[in-house]
Design an enzyme around this catalytic site. Structure first.
Site, PDB file in Angstrom:
ATOM      1  N   CYS A 146      46.762 -10.351  33.686  1.00 37.29           N
ATOM      2  CA  CYS A 146      46.491 -11.690  34.229  1.00 37.29           C
ATOM      3  C   CYS A 146      44.985 -11.842  34.445  1.00 37.29           C
ATOM      4  O   CYS A 146      44.191 -11.536  33.556  1.00 37.29           O
ATOM      5  CB  CYS A 146      47.300 -11.915  35.503  1.00 37.29           C
ATOM      6  SG  CYS A 146      47.211 -13.617  36.144  1.00 37.29           S
ATOM      7  N   ASP A 303      55.780 -17.787  29.091  1.00 40.60           N
ATOM      8  CA  ASP A 303      54.834 -17.751  30.203  1.00 40.60           C
ATOM      9  C   ASP A 303      54.366 -19.164  30.544  1.00 40.60           C
ATOM     10  O   ASP A 303      53.682 -19.809  29.752  1.00 40.60           O
ATOM     11  CB  ASP A 303      53.636 -16.874  29.813  1.00 40.60           C
ATOM     12  CG  ASP A 303      52.791 -16.451  30.996  1.00 40.60           C
ATOM     13  OD1 ASP A 303      52.795 -17.157  32.017  1.00 40.60           O
ATOM     14  OD2 ASP A 303      52.130 -15.403  30.896  1.00 40.60           O
ATOM     15  N   HIS A 332      55.770 -14.485  32.674  1.00 36.14           N
ATOM     16  CA  HIS A 332      54.510 -13.876  33.082  1.00 36.14           C
ATOM     17  C   HIS A 332      54.706 -12.609  33.911  1.00 36.14           C
ATOM     18  O   HIS A 332      54.037 -11.594  33.688  1.00 36.14           O
ATOM     19  CB  HIS A 332      53.704 -14.898  33.888  1.00 36.14           C
ATOM     20  CG  HIS A 332      52.331 -14.461  34.255  1.00 36.14           C
ATOM     21  ND1 HIS A 332      51.280 -14.473  33.373  1.00 36.14           N
ATOM     22  CD2 HIS A 332      51.821 -13.987  35.423  1.00 36.14           C
ATOM     23  CE1 HIS A 332      50.190 -14.035  33.969  1.00 36.14           C
ATOM     24  NE2 HIS A 332      50.490 -13.733  35.219  1.00 36.14           N
TER      25      HIS A 332
END
Length: 359
Positions: A146, A303, A332
Site C-alpha cells: 500500500c 481493489d 486490497h
C-alpha cells in the site's frame, strides 16, 4: 400450551441469543492477541521501530538476503502477522527468510511536522543502514505494501547505489492521472477537498476520521457484509477468531501526521507528481527510472482502494529489466490477510523472492 417449534417467541429468543453472541465476539476482538511471532527491537527513532523476527530455520537453510517489510502509515503493520494461523511473517520465516519490519509507530503532536517524504528520506535509509550493520550484509530486499510501497519505491529511486537485490510492491498507489479512478482519489480532488484547511484545523489527522472515510467508500460491505460475515463464522471457532483478528486490525488505526497528509494529498494524489516524474524529495528529483532492481508489482483484482489503474503503470515508469506484474484475485486487504493469502499471494511472493535471495 407450549409454543410450536418455529413460533414467533422461539424465533425471537433465537435471534436474541444470536445477537448476544455477535456482540460478545465483537467485544472480544478488541483485546484479541495479534502480532505474536517473536521479534526483537533493533533500532528506534521517535515513533519508528525496526524489528527483526527470530528465525525458525537453521542458519545453513536461510536465504542470504535479508528482507525488510514496509507497510502504510495509517494502519498497524501486524496485518503481516495477524495470528499464528494466518501470519505472512511466519510463512516467510519457515521458508528461510531473514525477516525485518519497519514499524512507523503512532505519531503524536511532536511528529506533526514530519512530511510524507521524510519517512523515505530520513527513517527508511537509517533503518536500512542498521539492518546492514546488524546482518553484515550490504545486500537486502524490500517489500512495500500500500502506501509503504510508495515509500520503498521512493527509497529505491533516490538510492540507486544501494545493493537492493529486489523490490516487491504490493498494491502500490503510484499513478493518479485519472482523478476519478477510485472513491478516495475522487473525494480528494483539489476542486472538492481543501487539504490545507483540514490540516491547519486538525494538525494530526485522527485515525477515526480515516476509518470513517474507508467505511463510507463501501458502506454496504462495511456495515452489512462485515457482520453478515461474522454471523456465518460464529459457530466455527477458527473462522470466528480470524474474523475477530481482522476486525481488530481494521479498527486499530493510527493518525496521519498533518504535514505528511498534506503532502500526500497535494503532491501525490492531486498533482500526481511521482508518476509524472516531477517530484522532488529532500532536494533530489525523484526519477523512477533510477529503479533498476528486479521488480515485482502485485495488484488486487477487486481493489477499491488502489485499483489496477493506480498500481500497474509503475511497470512502465521504472528502469528495471527484470520486472513482472501479477494480478491476484481478491481485495486490497484480503489478498494478504484473507483466507486466500496462504493459497495465492504468499506462495507467489515467496517463490519470486527466493529466486533473488541466494541460499
Amino acid at each position: 400450551m407450549a409454543d410450536a417449534p418455529g413460533s414467533a417467541p422461539d424465533l425471537l429468543e433465537a435471534a436474541t441469543r444470536r445477537s448476544a453472541m455477535q456482540a460478545q465476539a465483537v467485544a472480544e476482538s478488541l483485546t484479541l492477541p495479534v502480532g505474536l511471532t517473536p521479534k526483537d527491537a533493533v533500532w528506534r527513532l521517535g515513533p519508528v521501530t525496526l524489528w527483526r523476527y527470530r528465525p525458525t530455520q537453521p542458519a545453513a537453510e536461510r536465504h542470504l538476503v535479508p528482507l525488510l517489510l514496509v507497510y502504510a502509515l495509517i494502519n498497524k503493520p501486524y496485518i503481516f502477522d495477524l495470528r499464528p494461523e494466518r501470519s505472512f511473517v511466519s510463512y516467510l520465516l519457515d521458508q528461510g527468510f531473514d525477516v525485518w519490519l519497519l514499524d512507523w509507530g503512532t505519531p503524536g503532536p511532536e511528529d506533526n511536522a514530519t512530511t510524507f517524504d521524510d519517512y523515505a528520506t530520513e527513517y527508511l535509509p537509517r533503518a536500512v543502514r542498521r539492518l546492514q550493520k546488524t546482518t553484515g550484509s550490504e545486500a537486502f530486499g524490500l517489500l512495500g505494501y500500500c502506501i509503504g510501497a510508495v515509500h520503498t519505491a521512493l527509497y529505491a529511486a533516490l538510492n540507486p547505489e544501494a545493493d537492493l537485490r529486489y523490490l516487491a510492491l504490493v498494491t502500490p498507489p503510484i499513478d493518479f492521472s485519472d482523478p476519478d479512478s477510485s472513491t478516495f482519489s475522487r473525494w480528494l480532488r483539489a476542486d472538492r477537498f481543501d487539504v490545507d484547511r483540514v490540516v491547519d484545523a486538525l494538525g494530526l489527522i485522527p485515525a477515526n476520521l480515516i476509518e470513517t472515510g474507508s467505511k463510507w467508500a463501501r458502506p454496504v460491505d462495511n456495515y452489512v457484509g462485515t457482520y453478515h460475515g461474522l454471523d456465518a463464522r460464529l459457530d466455527r471457532p477458527q473462522a470466528r477468531v480470524m474474523w475477530q483478528a481482522l476486525h481488530r486490525w481494521i479498527h486499530d488505526g493510527v493518525p496521519f501526521a498533518g504535514e505528511a497528509f498534506r503532502q500526500w494529498v497535494k503532491e501525490y494524489v492531486q498533482q500526481n507528481e511521482l508518476a509524472r516524474g516531477v517530484h522532488v524529495a529532500a532536494g533530489q528529483p525523484v526519477d523512477l527510472k533510477q529503479i533498476t532492481a528486479p521488480l515485482l508489482v502485485v495488484a488486487a483484482e477487486y481493489d477499491h482502494i488502489v485499483p489496477l489503474g493506480q498500481a500497474t503503470p509503475v511497470l512502465d515508469l521504472v528502469g528495471s529489466t527484470d520486472k513482472r506484474l501479477e494480478v491476484v484475485r481478491g481485495g486490497h486487504v484480503g489478498i494478504m490477510a484473507g483466507s486466500a493469502g496462504p493459497k495465492r499471494l504468499w506462495p507467489l511472493l515467496s517463490a519470486w523472492l527466493t529466486e533473488r535471495s541466494g541460499s
